[in-house]
Design an enzyme around this catalytic site. Structure first.
Site, PDB file in Angstrom:
ATOM      1  N   GLU A 209     -33.130   7.966 -67.866  1.00  0.00           N
ATOM      2  CA  GLU A 209     -33.020   9.427 -67.931  1.00  0.00           C
ATOM      3  C   GLU A 209     -32.334   9.881 -69.218  1.00  0.00           C
ATOM      4  O   GLU A 209     -32.677  10.931 -69.780  1.00  0.00           O
ATOM      5  CB  GLU A 209     -32.254   9.949 -66.710  1.00  0.00           C
ATOM      6  CG  GLU A 209     -32.969   9.732 -65.385  1.00  0.00           C
ATOM      7  CD  GLU A 209     -34.348  10.367 -65.382  1.00  0.00           C
ATOM      8  OE1 GLU A 209     -34.462  11.573 -65.655  1.00  0.00           O
ATOM      9  OE2 GLU A 209     -35.325   9.649 -65.107  1.00  0.00           O
TER      10      GLU A 209
ATOM     11  N   TRP B 276     -35.028   9.872 -71.751  1.00  0.00           N
ATOM     12  CA  TRP B 276     -35.873  11.070 -71.617  1.00  0.00           C
ATOM     13  C   TRP B 276     -35.225  12.248 -72.346  1.00  0.00           C
ATOM     14  O   TRP B 276     -35.895  13.026 -73.033  1.00  0.00           O
ATOM     15  CB  TRP B 276     -36.069  11.435 -70.143  1.00  0.00           C
ATOM     16  CG  TRP B 276     -37.304  10.888 -69.511  1.00  0.00           C
ATOM     17  CD1 TRP B 276     -37.388   9.865 -68.620  1.00  0.00           C
ATOM     18  CD2 TRP B 276     -38.662  11.342 -69.712  1.00  0.00           C
ATOM     19  NE1 TRP B 276     -38.700   9.656 -68.256  1.00  0.00           N
ATOM     20  CE2 TRP B 276     -39.497  10.545 -68.908  1.00  0.00           C
ATOM     21  CE3 TRP B 276     -39.232  12.331 -70.499  1.00  0.00           C
ATOM     22  CZ2 TRP B 276     -40.877  10.715 -68.866  1.00  0.00           C
ATOM     23  CZ3 TRP B 276     -40.611  12.510 -70.454  1.00  0.00           C
ATOM     24  CH2 TRP B 276     -41.413  11.713 -69.647  1.00  0.00           C
TER      25      TRP B 276
ATOM     26  N   TRP C 244     -53.335  32.316 -67.153  1.00  0.00           N
ATOM     27  CA  TRP C 244     -52.181  32.535 -66.280  1.00  0.00           C
ATOM     28  C   TRP C 244     -52.250  33.917 -65.633  1.00  0.00           C
ATOM     29  O   TRP C 244     -52.644  34.889 -66.266  1.00  0.00           O
ATOM     30  CB  TRP C 244     -50.885  32.404 -67.080  1.00  0.00           C
ATOM     31  CG  TRP C 244     -50.709  31.103 -67.797  1.00  0.00           C
ATOM     32  CD1 TRP C 244     -50.697  30.909 -69.147  1.00  0.00           C
ATOM     33  CD2 TRP C 244     -50.515  29.810 -67.214  1.00  0.00           C
ATOM     34  NE1 TRP C 244     -50.511  29.588 -69.446  1.00  0.00           N
ATOM     35  CE2 TRP C 244     -50.394  28.881 -68.285  1.00  0.00           C
ATOM     36  CE3 TRP C 244     -50.428  29.346 -65.902  1.00  0.00           C
ATOM     37  CZ2 TRP C 244     -50.185  27.517 -68.068  1.00  0.00           C
ATOM     38  CZ3 TRP C 244     -50.229  27.981 -65.690  1.00  0.00           C
ATOM     39  CH2 TRP C 244     -50.105  27.093 -66.765  1.00  0.00           C
TER      40      TRP C 244
ATOM     41  N   ASN D 212     -33.032  17.479 -59.764  1.00  0.00           N
ATOM     42  CA  ASN D 212     -34.129  17.220 -60.690  1.00  0.00           C
ATOM     43  C   ASN D 212     -35.486  17.122 -59.993  1.00  0.00           C
ATOM     44  O   ASN D 212     -36.491  17.651 -60.480  1.00  0.00           O
ATOM     45  CB  ASN D 212     -33.873  15.940 -61.488  1.00  0.00           C
ATOM     46  CG  ASN D 212     -34.921  15.722 -62.576  1.00  0.00           C
ATOM     47  OD1 ASN D 212     -35.083  16.552 -63.451  1.00  0.00           O
ATOM     48  ND2 ASN D 212     -35.654  14.617 -62.492  1.00  0.00           N
TER      49      ASN D 212
ATOM     50  N   TRP E  13     -45.838  29.097 -67.418  1.00  0.00           N
ATOM     51  CA  TRP E  13     -44.633  28.263 -67.400  1.00  0.00           C
ATOM     52  C   TRP E  13     -43.480  28.904 -68.172  1.00  0.00           C
ATOM     53  O   TRP E  13     -42.308  28.666 -67.866  1.00  0.00           O
ATOM     54  CB  TRP E  13     -44.934  26.879 -67.981  1.00  0.00           C
ATOM     55  CG  TRP E  13     -45.461  26.884 -69.392  1.00  0.00           C
ATOM     56  CD1 TRP E  13     -46.769  26.943 -69.776  1.00  0.00           C
ATOM     57  CD2 TRP E  13     -44.702  26.849 -70.606  1.00  0.00           C
ATOM     58  NE1 TRP E  13     -46.874  26.936 -71.158  1.00  0.00           N
ATOM     59  CE2 TRP E  13     -45.615  26.874 -71.689  1.00  0.00           C
ATOM     60  CE3 TRP E  13     -43.342  26.782 -70.884  1.00  0.00           C
ATOM     61  CZ2 TRP E  13     -45.216  26.841 -73.023  1.00  0.00           C
ATOM     62  CZ3 TRP E  13     -42.925  26.752 -72.214  1.00  0.00           C
ATOM     63  CH2 TRP E  13     -43.861  26.782 -73.265  1.00  0.00           C
TER      64      TRP E  13
ATOM     65  N   TRP F  22     -40.454  21.865 -68.126  1.00  0.00           N
ATOM     66  CA  TRP F  22     -41.440  22.871 -67.715  1.00  0.00           C
ATOM     67  C   TRP F  22     -42.823  22.544 -68.257  1.00  0.00           C
ATOM     68  O   TRP F  22     -43.826  22.666 -67.543  1.00  0.00           O
ATOM     69  CB  TRP F  22     -40.992  24.263 -68.162  1.00  0.00           C
ATOM     70  CG  TRP F  22     -40.154  24.895 -67.104  1.00  0.00           C
ATOM     71  CD1 TRP F  22     -38.797  24.892 -67.010  1.00  0.00           C
ATOM     72  CD2 TRP F  22     -40.641  25.578 -65.936  1.00  0.00           C
ATOM     73  NE1 TRP F  22     -38.404  25.530 -65.855  1.00  0.00           N
ATOM     74  CE2 TRP F  22     -39.494  25.963 -65.188  1.00  0.00           C
ATOM     75  CE3 TRP F  22     -41.893  25.899 -65.461  1.00  0.00           C
ATOM     76  CZ2 TRP F  22     -39.605  26.665 -63.978  1.00  0.00           C
ATOM     77  CZ3 TRP F  22     -42.004  26.590 -64.258  1.00  0.00           C
ATOM     78  CH2 TRP F  22     -40.871  26.967 -63.530  1.00  0.00           C
TER      79      TRP F  22
END
Length: 486
Positions: free
Chosen positions: A280, A283, A312, A347, A365, A388
């Protein structure tokens, strides 16, 4: 020669390269400055609780530095432009000859620092810049062709291969210096200190000592179980260190160092729970490297330009229902209510909630990213944007467009006893844990809980059609993953 340290999102004394460098000459006086920029932070979409968190950390840092006999001036500036003008005046008035700061990676911040560095060169003021937000500086992990990685797994392999060349143990806190009352009096006379008062947040104490204690507690009690428990929001199984990383009360190097001490010095191939947590951290580095390599990410652009064609929906009522936790999907509503109550969201729930907004409601988003940014105590452009865009299938190494979480299945899998739902959607407590995931119409009326805002099967097909048509996918590509329905 008086040295100046410019604090930003690095509000700590330990493992602070800029502060350490400024204090490297014991005989030379050191002064520090940090700017209170509420208009700039509001322009960047931060909410009042997050701004108060930063201000509390500034006041705590002021006390920490005072113990080291280093005065910290907290100066009101409003905006970055105001802070730059103020800093330049201060440097001239105090005859500063050396300035140290840690690098920020966002576009506005980088432009500010470039302009400032050019001004310093003209004034013959030394500038010392350091990387502290990443273990490996952006631009140092590249493909064999010298290009930035766009996929996480090969980035991680390259990061592990390069990390030994960059990793070092965290720097200690500098030693206390000789008192410098004349400098402190002069500086105080030149600027109007910010009239800040602490606004204690019982959930998020904003001081370096508390952040370190949280890291040590997590390492001692939960890190070894992280891999097996991290996806279950009812458990206290994650570190919750992200707010402290976001404003620099902790450094990523301190986090990695703590993990390595428990993992026999191994970054991978050690204890599964610790390996998973280090993953993580990588990341987090990946998203920061992307932000520097692709600055359009700072400008509300999709990483994959072709996804800008996704149609969207503009639907204020659906968006408000998602924001307020009244979608009729208990796990989504619980997640949103946790965010608004705690300033934090688990998370796994961030992924489920983000995918619900973008795939079930087909809402842009960017609207969800901004909402999270406003409410999250760990609001951070690189990680928030990366998460996102991953969920919306618009980002680097994002989920395939046909990956659409079934909220009910996710709820049953990761909150099997309905404990988390009961905690944040208490109106459902009267019904059994099994039924909390998907109450029937009678139970909804009984508990005064709304019907689902959209049926999963319909919403999933609508999202698939929208992505297929906008991306001009061939039939083979379009049909290759439609069985994905987690």
């Amino acid at each position: 020669m008086t040295r100046l340290v410019w604090f930003r999102n690095d509000l700590r004394c330990a493992d602070n390269p800029a502060l350490w460098h400024a204090c490297s000459q014991p005989s030379e006086p050191v002064i520090a400055v940090v700017y209170d920029c509420p208009q700039q932070w509001q322009k960047h979409g931060l909410g009042p609780r997050r701004i108060a968190f930063m201000r509390n950390a500034m006041l705590a840092l002021q006390q920490e530095l005072q113990a080291l006999n280093i005065p910290l001036l907290i100066i009101p500036a409003g905006t970055f432009a105001g802070s730059l003008n103020s800093l330049q005046r201060l440097i001239v008035q105090l005859d500063i000859r050396s300035v140290s700061f840690n690098i920020e990676y966002e576009v506005n911040e980088r432009h500010r620092d470039i302009e400032f560095s050019r001004w310093c060169r003209r004034q013959q003021v030394e500038v010392h810049k350091f990387h502290d937000q990443c273990v490996i500086p952006p631009g140092e992990v590249l493909t064999q062709q010298g290009q930035p990685f766009k996929v996480f797994t090969p980035f991680k392999r390259a990061w592990f291969n390069r990390s030994e060349a960059f990793y070092q143990a965290p720097l200690p806190r500098p030693q206390a210096r000789s008192p410098q009352p004349e400098l402190q009096q002069l500086a105080a006379a030149l600027v109007q200190p910010a009239p800040l008062t602490a606004e204690p947040d019982p959930l998020w104490p904003a001081d370096e000592e508390h952040a370190h204690q949280c890291l040590q507690n997590f390492a001692a009690e939960q890190m070894s179980r992280y891999q097996t428990q991290r996806d279950f929001p009812a458990l206290d199984a994650t570190s919750r260190l992200s707010p402290y990383l976001a404003i620099g009360l902790l450094s990523p190097r301190q986090c990695l160092h703590t993990a390595l001490l428990l993992n026999d010095g191994l970054q991978t191939g050690g204890k599964p729970g610790i390996d998973s947590w280090i993953n993580e951290l990588v990341w987090r580095e990946f998203y920061r490297h992307l932000l520097v390599a692709f600055p359009d990410l700072c400008k509300h652009k999709a990483f994959r330009p072709e996804t800008e064609a996704v149609p969207w929906r503009e639907h204020a009522e659906d968006f408000a229902a998602w924001c307020e936790g009244r979608t009729g999907y208990p796990i989504i509503d619980a997640a949103q209510r946790q965010l608004r109550e705690q300033g934090w969201m688990h998370n796994r729930l961030r992924m489920i909630s983000a995918m619900f907004l973008t795939k079930h409601l087909l809402i842009d988003w960017r609207k969800g990213e901004a909402f999270f940014n406003y409410w999250l105590m760990d609001a951070d452009l690189a990680s928030n944007n990366g998460g996102w865009q991953w969920s919306a299938s618009t980002g680097a190494d994002g989920a395939p467009y046909f990956r659409i979480f079934n909220p009910t299945s996710q709820s049953q899998k990761f909150d099997p006893q309905g404990e988390f739902i009961g905690r944040y959607v208490p109106e459902l407590l009267p019904i059994t844990a099994k039924n909390r995931h998907e109450p029937d119409s009678f139970q909804r009326r009984q508990c005064h809980y709304p019907p689902v805002i959209v049926e999963h099967k319909f919403a999933r097909q609508r999202a698939l059609n929208a992505f297929k048509n906008s991306l001009n996918l061939s039939p083979v590509m379009a049909d290759s993953g439609e069985s994905s329905n987690e």
